[in-house]
Design a protein around this motif. Structure first.
Motif, PDB file in Angstrom:
ATOM      1  N   HIS A 101       0.828  -1.152  -0.052  1.00  0.00           N
ATOM      2  CA  HIS A 101      -0.088  -0.189  -0.046  1.00  0.00           C
ATOM      3  C   HIS A 101       0.889   1.140   0.117  1.00  0.00           C
ATOM      4  CE1 HIS A 101      -3.415   2.701   0.773  1.00  0.00           C
ATOM      5  NE2 HIS A 101      -2.664   3.101   1.730  1.00  0.00           N
ATOM      6  N   LEU A 102       2.052   1.304   0.728  1.00  0.00           N
ATOM      7  CA  LEU A 102       2.948   2.419   0.753  1.00  0.00           C
ATOM      8  C   LEU A 102       3.629   2.571  -0.532  1.00  0.00           C
ATOM      9  CD1 LEU A 102       4.496   2.093   4.379  1.00  0.00           C
ATOM     10  CD2 LEU A 102       3.106   4.059   3.526  1.00  0.00           C
ATOM     11  N   ALA A 103       3.792   1.539  -0.824  1.00  0.00           N
ATOM     12  CA  ALA A 103       4.724   1.561  -2.495  1.00  0.00           C
ATOM     13  C   ALA A 103       3.638   2.048  -3.510  1.00  0.00           C
ATOM     14  CB  ALA A 103       5.036   0.125  -2.812  1.00  0.00           C
ATOM     15  N   GLU A 104       2.307   1.871  -3.338  1.00  0.00           N
ATOM     16  CA  GLU A 104       1.348   2.374  -4.373  1.00  0.00           C
ATOM     17  C   GLU A 104       1.139   3.826  -3.930  1.00  0.00           C
ATOM     18  OE1 GLU A 104      -1.183   2.970  -7.157  1.00  0.00           O
ATOM     19  OE2 GLU A 104       0.053   1.041  -6.778  1.00  0.00           O
ATOM     20  N   LEU A 105       1.080   4.630  -2.890  1.00  0.00           N
ATOM     21  CA  LEU A 105       1.080   5.782  -2.402  1.00  0.00           C
ATOM     22  C   LEU A 105       2.472   6.412  -2.996  1.00  0.00           C
ATOM     23  CD1 LEU A 105      -0.109   5.733   1.183  1.00  0.00           C
ATOM     24  CD2 LEU A 105      -1.522   6.137  -0.898  1.00  0.00           C
ATOM     25  N   ALA A 106       3.383   5.986  -2.699  1.00  0.00           N
ATOM     26  CA  ALA A 106       4.592   6.485  -3.649  1.00  0.00           C
ATOM     27  C   ALA A 106       4.659   6.484  -4.822  1.00  0.00           C
ATOM     28  CB  ALA A 106       5.780   5.720  -3.128  1.00  0.00           C
ATOM     29  N   GLU A 107       4.108   5.404  -5.608  1.00  0.00           N
ATOM     30  CA  GLU A 107       4.056   5.278  -7.043  1.00  0.00           C
ATOM     31  C   GLU A 107       3.003   6.636  -7.702  1.00  0.00           C
ATOM     32  OE1 GLU A 107       5.124   4.838 -10.105  1.00  0.00           O
ATOM     33  OE2 GLU A 107       5.775   2.808  -9.340  1.00  0.00           O
ATOM     34  N   GLN A 108       1.979   6.819  -6.927  1.00  0.00           N
ATOM     35  CA  GLN A 108       1.036   7.871  -7.090  1.00  0.00           C
ATOM     36  C   GLN A 108       1.696   9.399  -6.641  1.00  0.00           C
ATOM     37  OE1 GLN A 108      -2.775   7.107  -5.248  1.00  0.00           O
ATOM     38  NE2 GLN A 108      -2.490   4.877  -5.898  1.00  0.00           N
ATOM     39  N   GLY A 109       2.762   9.473  -5.972  1.00  0.00           N
ATOM     40  CA  GLY A 109       3.213  10.648  -5.642  1.00  0.00           C
ATOM     41  C   GLY A 109       2.606  11.270  -4.366  1.00  0.00           C
ATOM     42  N   ILE A 110       1.900  10.434  -3.683  1.00  0.00           N
ATOM     43  CA  ILE A 110       1.223  10.833  -2.378  1.00  0.00           C
ATOM     44  C   ILE A 110       2.235  11.275  -1.291  1.00  0.00           C
ATOM     45  CG2 ILE A 110      -0.302  10.322  -0.815  1.00  0.00           C
ATOM     46  CD1 ILE A 110      -1.950   9.162  -2.948  1.00  0.00           C
ATOM     47  N   VAL A 111       3.128   9.954  -1.227  1.00  0.00           N
ATOM     48  CA  VAL A 111       4.307  10.349  -0.243  1.00  0.00           C
ATOM     49  C   VAL A 111       5.590  10.295  -1.089  1.00  0.00           C
ATOM     50  CG1 VAL A 111       2.954   9.088   1.506  1.00  0.00           C
ATOM     51  CG2 VAL A 111       4.449   7.557   0.007  1.00  0.00           C
ATOM     52  N   THR A 112       6.505  10.873  -0.743  1.00  0.00           N
ATOM     53  CA  THR A 112       7.982  10.952  -1.128  1.00  0.00           C
ATOM     54  C   THR A 112       8.888  10.776  -0.003  1.00  0.00           C
ATOM     55  OG1 THR A 112       8.223  13.446  -0.566  1.00  0.00           O
ATOM     56  CG2 THR A 112       7.335  12.623  -2.736  1.00  0.00           C
TER      57      THR A 112
END
Length: 314
Positions: free
Chosen positions: A264-275
Motif C-alpha cells: 500500500h505504501l509503495a502504491e502511495l509512493a507510485e502515485q506521488g502521495i508520499v515521497t
C-alpha cells in the motif's frame, strides 16, 4: 559476499567491512541483490545490545532491516516474485544475524513488496521501516480520522516526514515539531511547524487551543510530556521511543513487517502521495560513518548506504 558485520555489542567501531558467506535461500525466502539499505535509529539500538532481551543474537551480526534491490533467486515455495523483480523490504526476522548491509540478503516474502518505479533505489530503501512505522502508528495505534489535529514530533526526520504526508493524505491537520532550519521543508509537506524547546506546550496550545486529537511521539522526554499536556479530551497518544507513554495513558508502538501494508505504501509512493527525502548517501564500506551521522539526530529524511552493482547475466 561483501558485508558489514559485528561480533560483539558496542559503538560504531565494532562494525567491520569484509567477506561473509552468501546467504542460504530457504523455501519461503527470496535472494535479493542489494542496491541500497537505509540507516535507522534501531540499528544503533541493536548494535549496542539494547534489544537483546527481546531478540536472540547470533554473532556475527549483519545489521540493517531496510532494503531495496533486485530478486536474483526465489525460494522453491515462492511464486510472488521472479528473477529480475525490483523489490523493497523491511527485513526483520525474530533474531539478529542476517541483515541488509550486505551485497545480498535472503528476505522472507512476508517482508517484501514491489519497488515503486518512480522512486530511485536510494529513495525506495528509505520507505519500508519508516513508512510502515508511520502508517501503522497513525492508522492502527492512533486511529486517525479526517479532521483530526495530529501532532508529529521530529517531523522532518525519516519517520516524521512520512507521518506528516500520510496524516495529510488522511485528511488531518498536522502540526510538526522541528528545528527552525526545517520549518520551510515542513510547510512543503503540508505541516504547520513549531520549534522544539522550552515553552513547547504553550506554543502547541496557541496553535491548537481545543487540544491535540492524536500525538505521535518519536523523541520522548519533554516532547512526550508536552504531548500529554496538550491532548484534547479523548485524545490519543503513542510513542515509538519512550515507555513513559504508559504513565500518560498512551501506547508504545513497534513496527512489524507486513507485506500488504508495504505494498500500500509503495502504491502511495507510485502515485506521488508520499515521497522520501534522502539526506546523505554512503558506500557500503562506510556504513559506520553513516550510522555515526544518523546518531547525531539532525538528519532531514533518510541516510542511505549503497552497494556497487552489476546487472546479473541473462
Amino acid at each position: 559476499m561483501k558485508a558489514i558485520s559485528y561480533s560483539r555489542f558496542g559503538d560504531e567501531d565494532v562494525l567491520e567491512y569484509g567477506e561473509r558467506p552468501d546467504p542460504k535461500v530457504g523455501p519461503d525466502t527470496v535472494l535479493v541483490k542489494v542496491r541500497a539499505a537505509a540507516v535507522n535509529p534501531v540499528d544503533r539500538a541493536t548494535r549496542e545490545g539494547k534489544l537483546d532481551s527481546v531478540l536472540d543474537t547470533v554473532f556475527p551480526v549483519i545489521p540493517g532491516w531496510d532494503v531495496s534491490g533486485v530478486v536474483v533467486q526465489p525460494g522453491v515455495a515462492v511464486d510472488e516474485f521472479a528473477v529480475g523483480d525490483e523489490v523493497i523490504g523491511y527485513v526483520r526476522e525474530d533474531f539478529l544475524s542476517r541483515g541488509t548491509f550486505a551485497e545480498y540478503v535472503a528476505a522472507p516474502v512476508r517482508t517484501l513488496a514491489r519497488k515503486p518505479l518512480r522512486l530511485s533505489f536510494e529513495e525506495a530503501a528509505g520507505l519500508p521501516l519508516a513508512g510502515l512505522t508511520a502508517y501503522q502508528v497513525l492508522h492502527r495505534t492512533l486511529r486517525v480520522q479526517e479532521g483530526d489535529t495530529v501532532l508529529v514530533h521530529a517531523a522532518a526526520g525519516g519517520v516524521g516526514s512520512l507521518a506528516v504526508q500520510l496524516a495529510r493524505h488522511a485528511g488531518c491537520r498536522v502540526i510538526g515539531t522541528a528545528s527552525e532550519r526545517n520549518h520551510d521543508h515542513l510547510r512543503t509537506l503540508g505541516a504547520e511547524p513549531v520549534a522544539y524547546g522550552d515553552g513547547l506546550a504553550d506554543r502547541l496550545r496557541e496553535l491548537a487551543p481545543e487540544g491535540i486529537d492524536a500525538a505521535f511521539d518519536t523523541v520522548g522526554g519533554d516532547a512526550l510530556r508536552a504531548s500529554a499536556d496538550t491532548l484534547a479530551r479523548g485524545g490519543r497518544l503513542a510513542s515509538i521511543v519512550d515507555p513513559e507513554v504508559f504513565s500518560y495513558g498512551g501506547r508504545y508502538a513497534f513496527v512489524r513487517p507486513d507485506a500488504a501494508d508495504l505494498a500500500h505504501l509503495a502504491e502511495l509512493a507510485e502515485q506521488g502521495i508520499v515521497t522520501v527525502h534522502v539526506d546523505r548517501v554512503f558506500p557500503l564500506a562506510e556504513t559506520a560513518a553513516a550510522q555515526r551521522l544518523n546518531a547525531e539526530g539532525r538528519t532531514r529524511g533518510k541516510i542511505v548506504v549503497t552497494v556497487d552493482w552489476d546487472a546479473p547475466e541473462g
